[in-house]
Design a protein around this motif. Sequence first.
Motif, PDB file in Angstrom:
ATOM      1  N   GLY A 109       4.967 -23.857   4.308  1.00 13.65           N
ATOM      2  CA  GLY A 109       4.533 -22.942   5.344  1.00 13.65           C
ATOM      3  C   GLY A 109       3.740 -21.768   4.821  1.00 13.65           C
ATOM      4  N   VAL A 110       3.006 -21.167   5.746  1.00 15.05           N
ATOM      5  CA  VAL A 110       2.300 -19.921   5.530  1.00 15.05           C
ATOM      6  C   VAL A 110       2.932 -18.932   6.493  1.00 15.05           C
ATOM      7  N   ALA A 111       3.247 -17.732   6.031  1.00  8.10           N
ATOM      8  CA  ALA A 111       3.916 -16.750   6.900  1.00  8.10           C
ATOM      9  C   ALA A 111       3.248 -15.392   6.768  1.00  8.10           C
ATOM     10  N   ARG A 112       3.389 -14.600   7.832  1.00  2.00           N
ATOM     11  CA  ARG A 112       2.809 -13.253   7.839  1.00  2.00           C
ATOM     12  C   ARG A 112       3.790 -12.289   8.480  1.00  2.00           C
ATOM     13  N   SER A 113       3.838 -11.098   7.899  1.00  2.00           N
ATOM     14  CA  SER A 113       4.579  -9.994   8.497  1.00  2.00           C
ATOM     15  C   SER A 113       3.585  -8.936   8.919  1.00  2.00           C
ATOM     16  N   THR A 114       3.785  -8.375  10.101  1.00  2.00           N
ATOM     17  CA  THR A 114       2.954  -7.261  10.566  1.00  2.00           C
ATOM     18  C   THR A 114       3.788  -5.986  10.694  1.00  2.00           C
ATOM     19  N   ASN A 115       5.038  -6.044  10.169  1.00  2.00           N
ATOM     20  CA  ASN A 115       5.927  -4.892  10.259  1.00  2.00           C
ATOM     21  C   ASN A 115       6.563  -4.550   8.904  1.00  2.00           C
ATOM     22  N   ASN A 153       1.896  -2.695   6.418  1.00  2.00           N
ATOM     23  CA  ASN A 153       2.569  -3.519   7.415  1.00  2.00           C
ATOM     24  C   ASN A 153       2.310  -5.006   7.220  1.00  2.00           C
ATOM     25  N   TYR A 154       1.194  -5.359   6.559  1.00  2.00           N
ATOM     26  CA  TYR A 154       0.808  -6.759   6.439  1.00  2.00           C
ATOM     27  C   TYR A 154       1.194  -7.337   5.081  1.00  2.00           C
ATOM     28  N   VAL A 155       2.028  -8.380   5.138  1.00  2.00           N
ATOM     29  CA  VAL A 155       2.464  -9.109   3.953  1.00  2.00           C
ATOM     30  C   VAL A 155       2.311 -10.591   4.266  1.00  2.00           C
ATOM     31  N   TYR A 156       1.721 -11.332   3.334  1.00  2.00           N
ATOM     32  CA  TYR A 156       1.462 -12.761   3.527  1.00  2.00           C
ATOM     33  C   TYR A 156       2.231 -13.567   2.492  1.00  2.00           C
ATOM     34  N   ALA A 182       0.812  -1.222   0.000  1.00  2.00           N
ATOM     35  CA  ALA A 182       0.000   0.000   0.000  1.00  2.00           C
ATOM     36  C   ALA A 182       0.843   1.268   0.000  1.00  2.00           C
ATOM     37  N   ASN A 183       2.054   1.206   0.543  1.00  2.00           N
ATOM     38  CA  ASN A 183       2.925   2.385   0.587  1.00  2.00           C
ATOM     39  C   ASN A 183       3.889   2.459  -0.600  1.00  2.00           C
ATOM     40  N   GLY A 213       7.412  -6.382   6.368  1.00  2.00           N
ATOM     41  CA  GLY A 213       8.395  -7.296   5.809  1.00  2.00           C
ATOM     42  C   GLY A 213       9.724  -7.331   6.528  1.00  2.00           C
ATOM     43  N   THR A 214       9.841  -6.639   7.656  1.00  2.00           N
ATOM     44  CA  THR A 214      11.083  -6.707   8.434  1.00  2.00           C
ATOM     45  C   THR A 214      11.292  -8.121   8.960  1.00  2.00           C
ATOM     46  N   SER A 215      10.205  -8.759   9.417  1.00  2.00           N
ATOM     47  CA  SER A 215      10.279 -10.141   9.893  1.00  2.00           C
ATOM     48  C   SER A 215       8.969 -10.850   9.565  1.00  2.00           C
ATOM     49  N   PHE A 216       9.041 -12.163   9.481  1.00  2.00           N
ATOM     50  CA  PHE A 216       7.874 -12.994   9.187  1.00  2.00           C
ATOM     51  C   PHE A 216       7.748 -14.073  10.252  1.00  2.00           C
TER      52      PHE A 216
END
Length: 188
Positions: A158-164, A144-147, A99-100, A166-169
């Motif tokens: 695996g399924v992974a999510r970032s809430t920051n 902030n949200y990347v899946y 989005a950014n 993409g800094t960490s998943f």
Amino acid sequence: IMYFGTGEGYGNGGAIRGQGIWKSTDGGITWNQLASTTSGAFNFVYKIEVNSAGIVLAATSTGLQRSANGGTSWTKVLGTGLGITGAASNICYDVDIAANGDVFASLDGSLHKSTNAGVTFGNAIALPVGAGRIEIACAPSDANYVYLLIENGSVLNGVARSTNGGTSFTARTEPADADPGIPNTDFS
């Protein structure tokens, strides 16, 4: 303005080579093959993304290609040979725009992020599981949200999510497979 890429890929032994990228400037009524994409670099185009400024990003079997002039010319911005740590492949399976405006792209085995519209990419981002093909989905309302759906060895690893951003998943619980007779790792 619309684009579509050609070529059948993803490890299919009988994959048919494509004819590059095609562009329409009249809402899809007529299409023209981009002359800059008739070379082997565009035989297999997996995904195309266009940002709000008109920058075109094409995930191909020869790396992530970027055009700042509507497809007249292209520059390889992600893949082997560019000095990006962890970029051990040229097979670029997916690209998505947050989005950014940040760009996420996956190579076979690694995930990378650009904060400058795909001009340059950072080193591979650490993932919670081993990876082969990685499919990306950025939340359209919150950067902030990347899946991620992460394949490894021809099964979902695996399924992974970032809430920051993409800094960490972190690993997420895989959904149960509703189809009887196939392993849960085949849900994707």
